[in-house]
Write an enzyme that holds these catalytic residues in place. Sequence first.
Site, PDB file in Angstrom:
ATOM      1  N   HIS A  78       1.222   0.587 -13.168  1.00  0.00           N
ATOM      2  CA  HIS A  78       2.079  -0.548 -13.529  1.00  0.00           C
ATOM      3  C   HIS A  78       3.556  -0.129 -13.467  1.00  0.00           C
ATOM      4  O   HIS A  78       3.913   0.941 -13.973  1.00  0.00           O
ATOM      5  CB  HIS A  78       1.734  -1.040 -14.943  1.00  0.00           C
ATOM      6  CG  HIS A  78       2.527  -2.252 -15.324  1.00  0.00           C
ATOM      7  ND1 HIS A  78       2.216  -3.512 -14.851  1.00  0.00           N
ATOM      8  CD2 HIS A  78       3.655  -2.380 -16.069  1.00  0.00           C
ATOM      9  CE1 HIS A  78       3.108  -4.366 -15.301  1.00  0.00           C
ATOM     10  NE2 HIS A  78       3.997  -3.719 -16.033  1.00  0.00           N
ATOM     11  N   GLY A  99       0.785  -1.231   0.000  1.00  0.00           N
ATOM     12  CA  GLY A  99       0.000   0.000   0.000  1.00  0.00           C
ATOM     13  C   GLY A  99       0.815   1.277   0.000  1.00  0.00           C
ATOM     14  O   GLY A  99       0.318   2.337   0.393  1.00  0.00           O
ATOM     15  N   SER A 100       2.067   1.217  -0.480  1.00  0.00           N
ATOM     16  CA  SER A 100       2.862   2.454  -0.462  1.00  0.00           C
ATOM     17  C   SER A 100       2.283   3.497  -1.420  1.00  0.00           C
ATOM     18  O   SER A 100       2.388   4.703  -1.170  1.00  0.00           O
ATOM     19  CB  SER A 100       4.326   2.175  -0.793  1.00  0.00           C
ATOM     20  OG  SER A 100       4.479   1.809  -2.142  1.00  0.00           O
ATOM     21  N   ASN A 101       1.654   3.052  -2.499  1.00  0.00           N
ATOM     22  CA  ASN A 101       1.036   4.018  -3.418  1.00  0.00           C
ATOM     23  C   ASN A 101      -0.257   4.585  -2.838  1.00  0.00           C
ATOM     24  O   ASN A 101      -0.540   5.775  -3.015  1.00  0.00           O
ATOM     25  CB  ASN A 101       0.803   3.380  -4.783  1.00  0.00           C
ATOM     26  CG  ASN A 101       2.108   3.263  -5.539  1.00  0.00           C
ATOM     27  OD1 ASN A 101       2.605   4.253  -6.063  1.00  0.00           O
ATOM     28  ND2 ASN A 101       2.697   2.083  -5.556  1.00  0.00           N
ATOM     29  N   ASN A 154      -5.133   1.862 -13.658  1.00  0.00           N
ATOM     30  CA  ASN A 154      -4.169   0.936 -13.054  1.00  0.00           C
ATOM     31  C   ASN A 154      -2.778   1.538 -13.096  1.00  0.00           C
ATOM     32  O   ASN A 154      -2.416   2.240 -14.047  1.00  0.00           O
ATOM     33  CB  ASN A 154      -4.165  -0.388 -13.839  1.00  0.00           C
ATOM     34  CG  ASN A 154      -3.190  -1.402 -13.259  1.00  0.00           C
ATOM     35  OD1 ASN A 154      -3.172  -1.643 -12.046  1.00  0.00           O
ATOM     36  ND2 ASN A 154      -2.358  -1.989 -14.107  1.00  0.00           N
ATOM     37  N   ILE A 213      -9.258  -8.635 -13.435  1.00  0.00           N
ATOM     38  CA  ILE A 213     -10.697  -8.353 -13.431  1.00  0.00           C
ATOM     39  C   ILE A 213     -11.252  -8.522 -14.844  1.00  0.00           C
ATOM     40  O   ILE A 213     -10.503  -8.461 -15.824  1.00  0.00           O
ATOM     41  CB  ILE A 213     -10.986  -6.943 -12.879  1.00  0.00           C
ATOM     42  CG1 ILE A 213     -10.318  -5.876 -13.729  1.00  0.00           C
ATOM     43  CG2 ILE A 213     -10.518  -6.828 -11.440  1.00  0.00           C
ATOM     44  CD1 ILE A 213     -10.656  -4.478 -13.296  1.00  0.00           C
TER      45      ILE A 213
END
Length: 198
Positions: free
Chosen positions: A113, A13-15, A111, A97
């Site tokens: 990446h 979860g650093s972003n 997203n 998904i």
Amino acid sequence: MSFKIIILGSGRGSNAKAILEAEAKGQLGQVSTVAILSDKENAPILDLAQQFGKHAQCIPCNPKKARLHPDETTAFLEAIQTHKPDLVVLAGFMKIIDSHFIQSLDGKIINLHPSLLPSFPGINSIESAFNFPVKVTGCTVHWVIPEIDAGTIIDQKAVTIEANDTLESLTEKVHAAEHHLLPEVIRRLSTGEIPYQN
Ligand code: GAR
């Protein structure tokens, strides 16, 4: 008028942290994170959500499957649609998904990446770039379509691979670039500076 986002993540979860910190500092304008969802029960990203006083929810998923099962998709969509978000942000969400998921959100899903797409899609992208070896890699934010890592690119940030870089130092550099790129893309989407593709 707030611009509501929901973050989906599977791990560290650093972003998500970069987004929540920027939001707390008032750097994201009208952007408001309304929930953080994860497919993993003990994901640090869920603790982080709670630290920032955000709604955190795990949607339990089969860890052995790369793709979300239709029942898991339904559960995610129900959890998301309760909040009526303007944007769904995949930040380290490691499940694949399907088109129903994307269409149900009117395609308002992006997203992050860790490579300069279309180079090095899929998993282990930082390592693949390091081992290739290329001289420049980076990170990409793109619209999500059913094909993996293939949607229209919104923005990218390049990272130079120096002769003395190790996989660890390169990984740190790519993550640092992501922490700048993703919050900024979200801010620009919220102001209309970046148009929605649909
Ligand atoms: C990030 O590097 C992100 O680009 C990557 O997972 C990491 C999540 O880090 N995403 C993918 O590889 C998606 N295919 P974080 O949990 O610390 O934000």
